[in-house]
Design a protein around this motif. Structure first.
Motif, PDB file in Angstrom:
ATOM      1  N   LYS A  10       0.060  63.339  67.669  1.00  0.00           N
ATOM      2  CA  LYS A  10      -0.486  63.496  66.325  1.00  0.00           C
ATOM      3  C   LYS A  10      -0.535  64.953  65.877  1.00  0.00           C
ATOM      4  N   LEU A  11       0.124  65.835  66.618  1.00  0.00           N
ATOM      5  CA  LEU A  11       0.121  67.248  66.255  1.00  0.00           C
ATOM      6  C   LEU A  11       0.864  67.473  64.949  1.00  0.00           C
ATOM      7  N   THR A  12       0.300  68.326  64.124  1.00  0.00           N
ATOM      8  CA  THR A  12       0.974  68.759  62.906  1.00  0.00           C
ATOM      9  C   THR A  12       1.477  70.182  63.142  1.00  0.00           C
ATOM     10  N   THR A  13       2.311  70.664  62.260  1.00  0.00           N
ATOM     11  CA  THR A  13       2.783  72.042  62.409  1.00  0.00           C
ATOM     12  C   THR A  13       1.625  73.028  62.270  1.00  0.00           C
ATOM     13  N   ASP A  14       0.622  72.696  61.479  1.00  0.00           N
ATOM     14  CA  ASP A  14      -0.543  73.585  61.331  1.00  0.00           C
ATOM     15  C   ASP A  14      -1.281  73.743  62.661  1.00  0.00           C
ATOM     16  N   ILE A  15      -1.490  72.634  63.367  1.00  0.00           N
ATOM     17  CA  ILE A  15      -2.179  72.701  64.654  1.00  0.00           C
ATOM     18  C   ILE A  15      -1.291  73.393  65.681  1.00  0.00           C
ATOM     19  N   LEU A  16       0.004  73.120  65.657  1.00  0.00           N
ATOM     20  CA  LEU A  16       0.924  73.809  66.568  1.00  0.00           C
ATOM     21  C   LEU A  16       0.913  75.318  66.321  1.00  0.00           C
ATOM     22  N   ASP A  17       0.869  75.711  65.050  1.00  0.00           N
ATOM     23  CA  ASP A  17       0.780  77.143  64.728  1.00  0.00           C
ATOM     24  C   ASP A  17      -0.470  77.757  65.355  1.00  0.00           C
ATOM     25  N   LEU A  18      -1.591  77.061  65.256  1.00  0.00           N
ATOM     26  CA  LEU A  18      -2.840  77.551  65.847  1.00  0.00           C
ATOM     27  C   LEU A  18      -2.720  77.668  67.366  1.00  0.00           C
TER      28      LEU A  18
END
Length: 88
Positions: A10-18
């Protein structure tokens, strides 16, 4: 502040960026949080925060590979792929 447990699928690119920002060289044993979820299952996760939310991202070998792949080539990472995985 809201706390959200996130599985790698369920990872989004926003969470991956973090995650990449906080752990550019990967996470260490000291970064891992262990806790019981509402079902009484033990969970291991790493934490990233925004102003509104604390994300506890479950640790798995797939998480590590996803972080490596994303760090190497952000442009080829596709949110649509991530969300299609949830339907399976």
């Amino acid at each position: 502040m809201k706390r959200v447990i996130v599985d790698y699928a369920k990872l989004t690119t926003d969470i991956l960026d973090l995650l990449i920002e906080k752990y550019p060289d990967g996470y260490d044993y000291s970064d891992i949080l262990s806790f019981k979820n509402a079902k009484g299952e033990y969970i291991k996760a790493v934490e990233v925060r925004t102003e509104e939310t604390i994300y506890l991202v479950k640790i798995s070998t797939k998480l590590e590979q996803t972080m490596e792949d994303y760090a190497e080539d952000e442009d080829s990472f596709d949110d649509e792929f991530q969300f299609n995985d949830l339907d399976s």
